[in-house]
Design an enzyme around this catalytic site. Sequence first.
Site, PDB file in Angstrom:
ATOM      1  N   LYS A 144       0.940  -1.161  -0.129  1.00 28.85           N
ATOM      2  CA  LYS A 144       0.046  -0.163   0.044  1.00 28.85           C
ATOM      3  C   LYS A 144       0.972   1.304   0.108  1.00 28.85           C
ATOM      4  O   LYS A 144       0.386   2.250  -0.492  1.00 28.85           O
ATOM      5  CB  LYS A 144      -1.117  -0.017   1.371  1.00 28.85           C
ATOM      6  CG  LYS A 144      -0.264   0.183   2.777  1.00 28.85           C
ATOM      7  CD  LYS A 144      -1.327   0.162   3.622  1.00 28.85           C
ATOM      8  CE  LYS A 144      -0.822   0.457   5.113  1.00 28.85           C
ATOM      9  NZ  LYS A 144      -1.737   0.510   5.960  1.00 28.85           N
ATOM     10  N   ASP A 152      14.357 -16.520 -28.615  1.00 21.60           N
ATOM     11  CA  ASP A 152      13.248 -16.304 -29.433  1.00 21.60           C
ATOM     12  C   ASP A 152      12.717 -14.898 -28.974  1.00 21.60           C
ATOM     13  O   ASP A 152      13.225 -14.349 -28.028  1.00 21.60           O
ATOM     14  CB  ASP A 152      11.961 -17.057 -28.618  1.00 21.60           C
ATOM     15  CG  ASP A 152      11.603 -18.330 -29.247  1.00 21.60           C
ATOM     16  OD1 ASP A 152      12.201 -18.613 -30.413  1.00 21.60           O
ATOM     17  OD2 ASP A 152      11.076 -19.311 -28.797  1.00 21.60           O
ATOM     18  N   ASP A 153      12.005 -14.113 -29.815  1.00 22.06           N
ATOM     19  CA  ASP A 153      11.438 -13.116 -29.575  1.00 22.06           C
ATOM     20  C   ASP A 153      10.414 -13.155 -28.279  1.00 22.06           C
ATOM     21  O   ASP A 153       9.651 -14.284 -28.411  1.00 22.06           O
ATOM     22  CB  ASP A 153      10.720 -12.297 -30.862  1.00 22.06           C
ATOM     23  CG  ASP A 153      10.569 -10.806 -30.518  1.00 22.06           C
ATOM     24  OD1 ASP A 153      10.289 -10.219 -29.595  1.00 22.06           O
ATOM     25  OD2 ASP A 153      10.443 -10.231 -31.912  1.00 22.06           O
ATOM     26  N   GLU A 154      10.373 -11.994 -27.615  1.00 26.58           N
ATOM     27  CA  GLU A 154       9.742 -12.279 -26.417  1.00 26.58           C
ATOM     28  C   GLU A 154       8.035 -12.277 -26.659  1.00 26.58           C
ATOM     29  O   GLU A 154       7.144 -12.628 -26.019  1.00 26.58           O
ATOM     30  CB  GLU A 154       9.953 -11.273 -25.354  1.00 26.58           C
ATOM     31  CG  GLU A 154       9.296  -9.770 -25.570  1.00 26.58           C
ATOM     32  CD  GLU A 154      10.083  -8.980 -26.460  1.00 26.58           C
ATOM     33  OE1 GLU A 154      10.048  -7.747 -26.653  1.00 26.58           O
ATOM     34  OE2 GLU A 154      11.305  -9.740 -26.885  1.00 26.58           O
ATOM     35  N   HIS A 199      13.517 -11.970 -19.256  1.00 28.14           N
ATOM     36  CA  HIS A 199      13.290 -10.844 -20.016  1.00 28.14           C
ATOM     37  C   HIS A 199      12.453  -9.691 -19.316  1.00 28.14           C
ATOM     38  O   HIS A 199      11.794  -9.856 -18.501  1.00 28.14           O
ATOM     39  CB  HIS A 199      12.328 -11.145 -21.066  1.00 28.14           C
ATOM     40  CG  HIS A 199      12.330 -10.267 -22.422  1.00 28.14           C
ATOM     41  ND1 HIS A 199      11.743  -9.013 -22.370  1.00 28.14           N
ATOM     42  CD2 HIS A 199      13.127 -10.228 -23.340  1.00 28.14           C
ATOM     43  CE1 HIS A 199      11.833  -8.440 -23.426  1.00 28.14           C
ATOM     44  NE2 HIS A 199      12.785  -8.911 -24.091  1.00 28.14           N
ATOM     45  N   GLY A 240      19.118  -2.134 -29.484  1.00 31.81           N
ATOM     46  CA  GLY A 240      19.673  -1.241 -30.235  1.00 31.81           C
ATOM     47  C   GLY A 240      21.214  -1.323 -30.635  1.00 31.81           C
ATOM     48  O   GLY A 240      21.938  -0.522 -30.847  1.00 31.81           O
ATOM     49  N   GLY A 297      18.362  -6.465 -34.592  1.00 29.08           N
ATOM     50  CA  GLY A 297      18.669  -5.728 -35.944  1.00 29.08           C
ATOM     51  C   GLY A 297      20.099  -5.827 -36.225  1.00 29.08           C
ATOM     52  O   GLY A 297      20.595  -5.597 -37.539  1.00 29.08           O
TER      53      GLY A 297
END
Length: 413
Positions: free
Chosen positions: A98, A174-176, A264, A337, A360
């Site tokens: 809280k 893997d991509d998440e 991740h 990036g 990339g």
Amino acid sequence: MSQVIATYLIHDEKDLEKKAEGIALGLTVGSWTDLPLLEQEQLRKHKGVVVSVQELEENERANRYFGKRLKRGIVRIAYPSLNFSADIPALLTTVFGKLSLDGEVRLLDLTFSDEWKRKFPGPRFGIDEIRKKLDVYERPLLMSIFKGMIGRDLTYLSEQLKQQALGGVDLVKDDEILFENELTPFEKRITAGKAVLNEVYEKTGKRTLYAVNLTGKTFELKEKAKRAVELGADVLLFNVFAYGLDVLQGLREDDEITIPIMAHPAFSGALTPSEFYGIKASLLLGKLLRLVGADFVLFPSPYGSVALDKEEALGIAAELTNDKEPFKRSFPVPSAGIHPGLVPLLFRDFGIDSIVNAGGGIHGHPDGAAGGGRAFRAAIDAALAGKSLHEAARENEALRKAIDLWGAVEVTS
């Protein structure tokens, strides 16, 4: 007496000492001075205690943000461990449940007693055991990411995985956002990936590990993870903050789930970015993830496309690798990036015991994913040798093409 000490950054119009005392009592025994002496004695061992209050200079930017002048300070409060069970939900509900809804408060750190730490597993493998799996010891590891897999089939996945492995990467994840689907179902991704990586190993003698995304309903995860182990999966990728830290701990503590877990940071951005609210990244992505058992931890690098403040990023890495803790060290994975031209910065800031992670920056290379992997490996070798990237690029065409495309940052000692 065992205790957990929480450190907060607090902004408030009131006296900070009174604010701190109100928190310490409100999150433990509720009240104190109006209790009879006998009850005070009975409850003393449960009472939260203000350890310190360090008032800071006023921050004009904070005052502008809040639209009023506020006092600010670092407050440390000790919570007796006997008030809560030794699990993350009980801990976080106590120290920042809280309270996270009550004014301008940010949780900066948690300090645990050795007794309390022993209730948690830490990584099953950690840096040293993962290096043994790969037989790579004297350099940062290199990881690449599947990209553009949504709507693609297993043939596409297999070819993309093959090209990444041929480029010399140590891990592929893997991509998440790749979940259970008809084109690339979880179990078939594992078997297809295993076949490809065994083929590449026979050809090159180099081992590559594949981190498959463990997804689905919470109470089905353990059985799915055990099935992954049966099929020969190398690593489990896990979107821990969509599920909860305690779920990762449950996976780690299951003796039938005997492969590394890669955490991740997806969704953690809802909790960490503010300097006035939420939880400090080094605590959430560093200390706590290591505590519950993550072998790898991804987080934004200080200089990529989703940049994290450098001090915060280095703080995460420090928590993951602090060798004074009783746990195995977790691999820091600064991400987002990343291209070969940033390797000197990564090496300078995160050192050998880290992972260079690129999506990339691998797939966008003019020579494809294999060329991207070769460019990164050349950049890593150059950093280790103390050579400039431009010098190394004269001897490596893949690196030269990467620098021509993305540029390079040279680090001077």
